[in-house]
Scaffold this active site. Sequence first.
Site, PDB file in Angstrom:
ATOM      1  N   ALA A  80      21.023  22.128  13.214  1.00 33.86           N
ATOM      2  CA  ALA A  80      19.693  21.779  13.689  1.00 33.86           C
ATOM      3  C   ALA A  80      18.695  21.882  12.538  1.00 33.86           C
ATOM      4  O   ALA A  80      18.875  22.679  11.622  1.00 33.86           O
ATOM      5  CB  ALA A  80      19.284  22.718  14.814  1.00 33.86           C
ATOM      6  N   ASN A 113      17.975  24.802   9.621  1.00 33.92           N
ATOM      7  CA  ASN A 113      17.883  24.545   8.179  1.00 33.92           C
ATOM      8  C   ASN A 113      16.612  25.168   7.597  1.00 33.92           C
ATOM      9  O   ASN A 113      16.631  25.768   6.523  1.00 33.92           O
ATOM     10  CB  ASN A 113      17.910  23.044   7.916  1.00 33.92           C
ATOM     11  CG  ASN A 113      18.087  22.724   6.443  1.00 33.92           C
ATOM     12  OD1 ASN A 113      17.187  22.221   5.795  1.00 33.92           O
ATOM     13  ND2 ASN A 113      19.239  23.061   5.892  1.00 33.92           N
ATOM     14  N   LEU A 172      10.818  29.418  15.892  1.00 32.13           N
ATOM     15  CA  LEU A 172      10.232  28.121  15.545  1.00 32.13           C
ATOM     16  C   LEU A 172      10.401  27.205  16.745  1.00 32.13           C
ATOM     17  O   LEU A 172      11.508  27.039  17.264  1.00 32.13           O
ATOM     18  CB  LEU A 172      10.975  27.561  14.326  1.00 32.13           C
ATOM     19  CG  LEU A 172      10.700  26.125  13.928  1.00 32.13           C
ATOM     20  CD1 LEU A 172       9.260  25.959  13.461  1.00 32.13           C
ATOM     21  CD2 LEU A 172      11.660  25.712  12.817  1.00 32.13           C
ATOM     22  N   LYS A 190      17.783  14.167  -4.616  1.00 31.21           N
ATOM     23  CA  LYS A 190      18.784  15.214  -4.434  1.00 31.21           C
ATOM     24  C   LYS A 190      19.847  15.034  -5.510  1.00 31.21           C
ATOM     25  O   LYS A 190      20.416  13.954  -5.651  1.00 31.21           O
ATOM     26  CB  LYS A 190      19.425  15.083  -3.042  1.00 31.21           C
ATOM     27  CG  LYS A 190      20.662  15.949  -2.885  1.00 31.21           C
ATOM     28  CD  LYS A 190      21.181  15.966  -1.458  1.00 31.21           C
ATOM     29  CE  LYS A 190      22.402  16.870  -1.391  1.00 31.21           C
ATOM     30  NZ  LYS A 190      22.765  17.256  -0.047  1.00 31.21           N
ATOM     31  N   PHE A 236      51.183  20.207  -5.429  1.00 27.78           N
ATOM     32  CA  PHE A 236      50.573  19.835  -6.723  1.00 27.78           C
ATOM     33  C   PHE A 236      50.943  20.790  -7.851  1.00 27.78           C
ATOM     34  O   PHE A 236      50.211  20.896  -8.829  1.00 27.78           O
ATOM     35  CB  PHE A 236      49.047  19.738  -6.604  1.00 27.78           C
ATOM     36  CG  PHE A 236      48.571  18.913  -5.446  1.00 27.78           C
ATOM     37  CD1 PHE A 236      48.924  17.574  -5.352  1.00 27.78           C
ATOM     38  CD2 PHE A 236      47.795  19.461  -4.428  1.00 27.78           C
ATOM     39  CE1 PHE A 236      48.495  16.800  -4.283  1.00 27.78           C
ATOM     40  CE2 PHE A 236      47.371  18.705  -3.353  1.00 27.78           C
ATOM     41  CZ  PHE A 236      47.724  17.367  -3.279  1.00 27.78           C
ATOM     42  N   GLU A 255      54.792  25.956  -6.980  1.00 28.01           N
ATOM     43  CA  GLU A 255      56.043  25.997  -7.716  1.00 28.01           C
ATOM     44  C   GLU A 255      56.475  27.442  -7.966  1.00 28.01           C
ATOM     45  O   GLU A 255      57.638  27.785  -7.800  1.00 28.01           O
ATOM     46  CB  GLU A 255      55.906  25.242  -9.041  1.00 28.01           C
ATOM     47  CG  GLU A 255      57.200  25.226  -9.838  1.00 28.01           C
ATOM     48  CD  GLU A 255      57.175  24.298 -11.035  1.00 28.01           C
ATOM     49  OE1 GLU A 255      56.283  23.454 -11.126  1.00 28.01           O
ATOM     50  OE2 GLU A 255      58.069  24.425 -11.895  1.00 28.01           O
ATOM     51  N   ARG A 260      54.879  21.121 -22.977  1.00 30.82           N
ATOM     52  CA  ARG A 260      54.634  19.748 -22.514  1.00 30.82           C
ATOM     53  C   ARG A 260      53.352  19.198 -23.134  1.00 30.82           C
ATOM     54  O   ARG A 260      53.272  18.015 -23.460  1.00 30.82           O
ATOM     55  CB  ARG A 260      54.607  19.666 -20.987  1.00 30.82           C
ATOM     56  CG  ARG A 260      54.521  18.244 -20.458  1.00 30.82           C
ATOM     57  CD  ARG A 260      54.806  18.151 -18.980  1.00 30.82           C
ATOM     58  NE  ARG A 260      56.222  18.106 -18.674  1.00 30.82           N
ATOM     59  CZ  ARG A 260      56.961  16.988 -18.624  1.00 30.82           C
ATOM     60  NH1 ARG A 260      56.408  15.810 -18.862  1.00 30.82           N
ATOM     61  NH2 ARG A 260      58.235  17.043 -18.337  1.00 30.82           N
ATOM     62  N   GLU A 291      53.482  12.568 -11.319  1.00 27.91           N
ATOM     63  CA  GLU A 291      52.489  13.072 -12.260  1.00 27.91           C
ATOM     64  C   GLU A 291      51.904  12.020 -13.201  1.00 27.91           C
ATOM     65  O   GLU A 291      50.721  12.096 -13.559  1.00 27.91           O
ATOM     66  CB  GLU A 291      53.120  14.187 -13.120  1.00 27.91           C
ATOM     67  CG  GLU A 291      53.552  15.391 -12.316  1.00 27.91           C
ATOM     68  CD  GLU A 291      54.384  16.348 -13.153  1.00 27.91           C
ATOM     69  OE1 GLU A 291      53.867  17.393 -13.550  1.00 27.91           O
ATOM     70  OE2 GLU A 291      55.551  16.018 -13.421  1.00 27.91           O
TER      71      GLU A 291
HETATM   72  C1  LIG Z   1      29.530  21.817   4.564  1.00 27.35           C
HETATM   73  C2  LIG Z   1      28.056  22.071   4.608  1.00 27.35           C
HETATM   74  C3  LIG Z   1      27.221  21.225   3.923  1.00 27.35           C
HETATM   75  C4  LIG Z   1      25.860  21.452   3.944  1.00 27.35           C
HETATM   76  N1  LIG Z   1      25.057  20.580   3.259  1.00 27.35           N
HETATM   77  C5  LIG Z   1      23.742  20.766   3.287  1.00 27.35           C
HETATM   78  C6  LIG Z   1      22.880  19.866   2.630  1.00 27.35           C
HETATM   79  O1  LIG Z   1      23.322  18.874   2.051  1.00 27.35           O
HETATM   80  N2  LIG Z   1      21.568  20.134   2.624  1.00 27.35           N
HETATM   81  C7  LIG Z   1      21.055  21.221   3.249  1.00 27.35           C
HETATM   82  O2  LIG Z   1      19.856  21.418   3.200  1.00 27.35           O
HETATM   83  N3  LIG Z   1      21.837  22.072   3.930  1.00 27.35           N
HETATM   84  C8  LIG Z   1      23.156  21.873   3.955  1.00 27.35           C
HETATM   85  N4  LIG Z   1      23.956  22.744   4.622  1.00 27.35           N
HETATM   86  C9  LIG Z   1      23.332  23.852   5.331  1.00 27.35           C
HETATM   87  C10 LIG Z   1      23.212  23.575   6.837  1.00 27.35           C
HETATM   88  O3  LIG Z   1      23.020  22.275   7.109  1.00 27.35           O
HETATM   89  C11 LIG Z   1      22.109  24.371   7.408  1.00 27.35           C
HETATM   90  O4  LIG Z   1      22.428  25.656   7.198  1.00 27.35           O
HETATM   91  C12 LIG Z   1      21.982  24.023   8.858  1.00 27.35           C
HETATM   92  O5  LIG Z   1      21.025  23.007   8.943  1.00 27.35           O
HETATM   93  C13 LIG Z   1      21.650  25.172   9.690  1.00 27.35           C
HETATM   94  O6  LIG Z   1      21.473  24.742  11.055  1.00 27.35           O
HETATM   95  P1  LIG Z   1      22.145  25.462  12.288  1.00 27.35           P
HETATM   96  O7  LIG Z   1      21.676  24.778  13.482  1.00 27.35           O
HETATM   97  O8  LIG Z   1      23.598  25.557  12.070  1.00 27.35           O
HETATM   98  O9  LIG Z   1      21.486  26.856  12.126  1.00 27.35           O
HETATM   99  P2  LIG Z   1      22.037  28.254  12.563  1.00 27.35           P
HETATM  100  O10 LIG Z   1      23.135  28.652  11.664  1.00 27.35           O
HETATM  101  O11 LIG Z   1      22.239  28.221  14.023  1.00 27.35           O
HETATM  102  O12 LIG Z   1      20.758  29.111  12.229  1.00 27.35           O
HETATM  103  C14 LIG Z   1      20.442  29.502  10.932  1.00 27.35           C
HETATM  104  C15 LIG Z   1      19.505  30.708  10.992  1.00 27.35           C
HETATM  105  O13 LIG Z   1      18.245  30.309  11.489  1.00 27.35           O
HETATM  106  C16 LIG Z   1      17.937  31.026  12.674  1.00 27.35           C
HETATM  107  N5  LIG Z   1      17.307  30.079  13.582  1.00 27.35           N
HETATM  108  C17 LIG Z   1      17.864  28.929  14.054  1.00 27.35           C
HETATM  109  N6  LIG Z   1      16.984  28.287  14.814  1.00 27.35           N
HETATM  110  C18 LIG Z   1      15.838  29.034  14.843  1.00 27.35           C
HETATM  111  C19 LIG Z   1      14.587  28.884  15.462  1.00 27.35           C
HETATM  112  N7  LIG Z   1      14.286  27.835  16.208  1.00 27.35           N
HETATM  113  N8  LIG Z   1      13.667  29.853  15.266  1.00 27.35           N
HETATM  114  C20 LIG Z   1      13.936  30.948  14.523  1.00 27.35           C
HETATM  115  N9  LIG Z   1      15.111  31.137  13.907  1.00 27.35           N
HETATM  116  C21 LIG Z   1      16.059  30.196  14.068  1.00 27.35           C
HETATM  117  C22 LIG Z   1      19.241  31.554  13.199  1.00 27.35           C
HETATM  118  O14 LIG Z   1      19.020  32.735  13.946  1.00 27.35           O
HETATM  119  C23 LIG Z   1      19.978  31.823  11.919  1.00 27.35           C
HETATM  120  O15 LIG Z   1      19.589  33.030  11.343  1.00 27.35           O
HETATM  121  C24 LIG Z   1      25.314  22.537   4.646  1.00 27.35           C
HETATM  122  C25 LIG Z   1      26.154  23.382   5.349  1.00 27.35           C
HETATM  123  C26 LIG Z   1      27.518  23.156   5.330  1.00 27.35           C
HETATM  124  C27 LIG Z   1      28.393  24.078   6.112  1.00 27.35           C
END
Ligand SMILES: Cc1cc2nc3c(=O)[nH]c(=O)nc-3n(C[C@H](O)[C@H](O)[C@H](O)COP(=O)(O)OP(=O)(O)OC[C@H]3O[C@@H](n4cnc5c(N)ncnc54)[C@H](O)[C@@H]3O)c2cc1C
Length: 1044
Positions: free
Chosen positions: A40, A44, A97, A115, A513, A517, A595, A976
Site C-alpha cells: 500500500a 510505503n 495515516l 530512479k 551451476f 558440485e 582452467r 558452460e
Molecule cells: C521485492 C520488493 C521490491 C520493492 N521495491 C520497491 C521500490 O521499487 N520502491 C519502493 O519505494 N519500495 C519498494 N519496496 C518496498 C515496499 O514496496 C514498501 O515497503 C511497501 O510499499 C510497503 O507497503 P505495505 O502495504 O506492505 O506496508 P506494511 O509493511 O503493511 O507497513 C509498513 C509499515 O508502515 C506501517 N503502516 C502501514 N500503513 C499505515 C498507516 N496507514 N498509518 C500508519 N502506519 C502504517 C505499518 O505498521 C508498518 O510499520 C519493495 C519491497 C519489496 C519486497
Amino acid sequence: MGALLRQEVETLPPHRTQVFLAVLEQLRWFAGTQIRNVAAVGGNIMTASPVSDLNPVFMATGCRLTLMDKDGSRVVPMDASFFPGYRRTALRPQEVLVSVEIPFSRASQFVSVFKQSLRREDDVSIVTAAMSVTFAPGTDAVEELRLSYGGVAAVTTLASATAAALLGRRWGEELLEDACSSLAKELTLDPSAPGGMVTYRRTLTLSLFYKFYLTVLQKLHEQGVKADAVRPDCRSAAAVHRPEPPSSIQVFQAVPEGQDRSDAVGRPMMHLSALKQATGEAVYCDDIPLYENELHLALVTSSKAHAHILSIDSAAARRLPGVVCCVFAEDVPGSNATGPVLYDETVFADRQVCFSSSGQSGGSPGLTVPLPLQVTCVGHIIGAVVADTQLHAQRAAKAVRVQYEELPPVVTIQEAIAAQSFYQPIRTLQSGDLEAGFKQADGVLEGEMHMGGQEHFYLETNVTLAVPRGEDGEMELFVSTQSATKTQALVAKALGVPANRVVVRVKRMGGGFGGKETRTTLLSTVVAVAANKLKRPVRCMLDRDEDMLVTGGRHPFYGKYKVGYLASGKVVALDVSYYSNAGNSMDLSLSVMERALFHMENSYRVASVRGRGFLCRTNLPSNTAFRGFGGPQGMMLAEVWITDLALTLDRPAEEVRRLNLYLEGEATPYNQILTHVTLDRCWAECLTRSGYHQRRAAVDLYNRENRWTKRGLAILPTKFGISFTAAFLNQAGALVHIYTDGSVLLTHGGTEMGQGLHTKMVQVASRVLGIPCSKIHISETSTNTVPNTSPTAASASSDLNGAAVQNACEVLVGRLEPYKTRNPKGSWEDWVTAAYFDRVNLSANGFYRTPDLGYDFESNSGRVFNYFSCGVACSEVEVDCLTGAHKNLSSTIVMDVGRSLNPAIDIGQVEGAFMQGLGLFTMEELRYSPQGVLLTRGPGAYKIPGFGDIPSQLTVSLLRDAPNDKAIYASKAVGEPPLFLAAANFFAIKDAVGAARSQEGLRGAFRLDSPASCERIRNACSDRFTRLCPPAEPGTFSPWSVQV
Ligand SMILES: Cc1cc2nc3c(=O)[nH]c(=O)nc-3n(C[C@H](O)[C@H](O)[C@H](O)COP(=O)(O)OP(=O)(O)OC[C@H]3O[C@@H](n4cnc5c(N)ncnc54)[C@H](O)[C@@H]3O)c2cc1C
C-alpha cells in the site's frame, strides 16, 4: 491509486496533471507487479525508507497527509520535517495515516521523477529523485523549486539550500552551473556511508538534476517561453526509458531427411520435466513428505571472519521450545576433517592441532599442542541445532552464544598479495621464448583488471534429508547435489562407516551451476551427523540468506597482463598473472585456476606465453565451481588486453581480434594442436547475421549525434576446452534395465539440474534401442545404481554419460538381436518377452572413459582437452552516460555445438548461459564489508538479470554442418561454453564508455573492472559532473564495502 490517477490524466488538461503523471511514472518502476499488488502507498510512506520512490514525489510536489488518532485528525505537509530520522516519521505514537492529498499541478509547473537502481525491474533505488519547478507565468524565472532525493541521506531529503539559491533565476546554463556546484556541496555523503557507491550517488544527484534541467528547457521551448531548444545532441539525455518489445530468433539444423521417426536424436524435443516443473508437480528434495519422526536442523555459523572461539553457550538455545539437541564437532563419530580434494575443512569448527618444532623437524614426534576452536570465515559452520520445526531450529540457532577472540582477517586479493597469503602450488604455464617474444615486439602494453565473483543463485537452495536406516550404520540421503559420490564419500568419512552403508539419491536439482558440485557436502555431512546422533530423520533446507552466507561462489579474480605486439596488431608475447580469491579452503580452487590458465589466450594464437596463477588464501567462505570454472575469468583478461591493444593502436577491436584468431593446426600454450577449429566460421556467420559493419557505422553515427547517451558494439569469440582437467574424472557409468512389459529404466551417473541431461540420455537410449522415448524412464541418480560417479560438471556429462548409456544399450541390443532376427516383424515387446523366457539378462551396465587424456604441468605435455566448443557473439548496447544505466539492444550468438543432440535444449543452454554471463559481467555484485561480512545476502541486494535485461533482439544460431567426431553422435558440450559470450556486452559497454570519454578528450586504453555496473559505467564516463564529486582519498576512511 494508479487507476485513479490514470483516469484523471485522461480527462483533465495536461498542465493540471503533471504531479499525477510523475507518480504514475514512478509507479511504473516501483518494485514488480506482485509487490505492487499487495503493497500500500500508506505503507510505503510510513516505512520511511530513505530509498522510497514515492516519498520524493510527495515531498517535491507538496503533498499533504491527513493523520488521525483517537483525539482527532490533522493535516501535515510532506516536507523536510516529516522524516525526523532514519525510518522515523512525524506521526505521534497513536496516529495513523488516513489519506494522501496529491495536488493538481499549475500551468507553469514541471515535474520529473528519476530512479536509478542496479536493475531496472523489481529493484529498490540507489538514488531516486523528484523535482518540481514552477515559473512566473510566461517566463523562465524560477518561482518555486523543490528537489527531493532519496538514497543520499538517512531520510528522503530536500535540497533546500540549492532550491532557495535558484529562486528568481532564469532557467539557463548559469543556473545549471550554480545548481550543480550547490548540490555537490549540499548533498554530501560520508565516504563510509552505508550502501557504499558514495561517489556514484553524489554524481547522480547532479546528473539527475541535469536531466531535469534539459527536460524543462525543452518544455519551455515548446511552450514558446524560450527561444532556444535543447541542443539535438543532448536530447536523448532527457528521454524517458520505454522498454523495447523483445524479439528473438533461434536457428538450428533439422535432422537429416529420412531419419527414422522414432529416432529422437537431433530433434528439438521438450525437456522431459518441463511441464511438471511449470505446473509444480515436479518433486524436489524438500517436496518429499515428512517422515513421522523427522526433525529439522538449523546451522550455527560464525559471525567473525577469523577468530578463536573462546566459548560456546548453547544452554539458552536448548531451553527453547521444540529443541531436541545441539550438535558440535564432538558429535562427529568419524572424522571431522572434510573437503572435496584436500581434507582442509571441518564439518564443524574444530581445534587446529599444531606440531611442535621437533615434530616438524622429522625427529621423534613432538608434543601436540591443541589450539582453541578456530573459525576462518563468516558463515563457517560451528554447530547445529535440531528441533521439531524449522522455525524452532532457526530461532534456537540464533540463541547459541559464541564468544570470539578476533584475529586479523585477510579479505581481499590485494590484502592476500600484501600478506603473501597463497595456497600452494603457484601454477605456471609457459610456452615459447617469452624474452625473445618481447624483444621481437614493436610495442609492449601493460594493464590490469579485477573481476568480481558471482553467487550461484540456484532457485532451490541447499537441502539434505538424511534418514538413518537403523542397522549396520546405514544411512539414506536425499540431496540436491551435482555430486552424489562425493557426498557419499564425505558423509561416510564423517560417520566413520564404509561408503557401502551410505546411499545418496538425487532426483533433480532446482539449479546447480557448479554451486552444488562440492559445497553441498557442507550441509549434507552436518545433517547426516545429526541424524546419526539422534537416530531419526533430519532435514535442512537453507534459507536464501543462509545459503549465500555459507556456500561461496565464483572466484573473484585480479589479473595483470603484459603483451608484446607487432605494428600489424599481431600479439607475439604474453605474460599474465592471475590471482583468485580462493577463500578459507582449497576446495576446487587449484583446478579452477588451471582452467583459467588453459583459457588465458581465449581464441588467440600467441607464440610466447607465460601464465601464472596464485590462489589467495582469505577469510571468505571458500569459493568454488561456477559454470565456466575459471574459464570466463581466464578469457576475460584476454579480451581486456586485446581491447586495450586495439584502443592503443586506434584500430577497430574487431580487426585486431580477427587478426589474432587461431587457425586450424596451430598449437595452444599447452601444446594441443587445434583441429576442426570452427572459430572462423562462427566469426563469419556472426558478422553477417548481426550486420556488424552496418551496425558499426550506425553506432558511430549515433555517437556523433548524442553527447549523453552512447552506443557500443563488440564482437568476440570463445573457445572452451571440454574435459575435466583432472583426467581421472573423465569416466561415466550407466545401468539399463528392460522390464518384461518392454519399458526401460535408465540410470546413469549424471544428475539433472534443469539442464536437460536426462532428456538427452533418453534420446540416446531411444536411438540405440530403437524404441520411442516414451518407453524409457529415468527416475533418479543414486550411488547404489551407478557407483563412483564424477560430478555432473565441466559440461561433459552428455559426452560421458551418453557414451556410457550407449555402451549399456548396445549390450542389450546385442542380447536381443537373436530374437529380432528370429522374429523380424515382431515388436520390441515381443523380442523382450522372448528373451526373458529364454532366460536372457535384460539388465546391463555401461561404461565410458574419454581416451587419450592426461596432461602434466611440469613438462607442459599431454592432452588436456578432448575437443573445444567454440562460439562468437556480437552485442550492441546503449549507455546512459549520466546514470550509468545501459540497455542491451541486441545480441547475436553463433555457437558450435557439433551436431546437436537436442537443439531446443542446446539453445536453452546457450540462452541461459548467456544471461547468466550477462549477470556476471554487467550486474551481479557481491559486497563484503572490510571485515569479511557478506552484505548482499538475498535478492533484495543481489541482482541477477531480469526479463528486461534480455537483449531486445536476441538471435541464437547453432552452427550448421559441424559434426564432432569426439563425442556422442557427433555432438558437443554446451553447458558452460556460451557463458563467456556475454562478455560481448561488457566490451560493448566499454566501447560506449570509450566514446563518451573521447568526447572529453580521454583517449586510449582505460581500466573498467567487471561487472560493468551502473556505478562503474558512470564513474568511468568522466565529465563536468563527476569532476564536482571527486572520490575521497583512499586510506582516509573505512569503506562500507571492499572489492574482494
Ligand atoms: C521485492 C520488493 C521490491 C520493492 N521495491 C520497491 C521500490 O521499487 N520502491 C519502493 O519505494 N519500495 C519498494 N519496496 C518496498 C515496499 O514496496 C514498501 O515497503 C511497501 O510499499 C510497503 O507497503 P505495505 O502495504 O506492505 O506496508 P506494511 O509493511 O503493511 O507497513 C509498513 C509499515 O508502515 C506501517 N503502516 C502501514 N500503513 C499505515 C498507516 N496507514 N498509518 C500508519 N502506519 C502504517 C505499518 O505498521 C508498518 O510499520 C519493495 C519491497 C519489496 C519486497
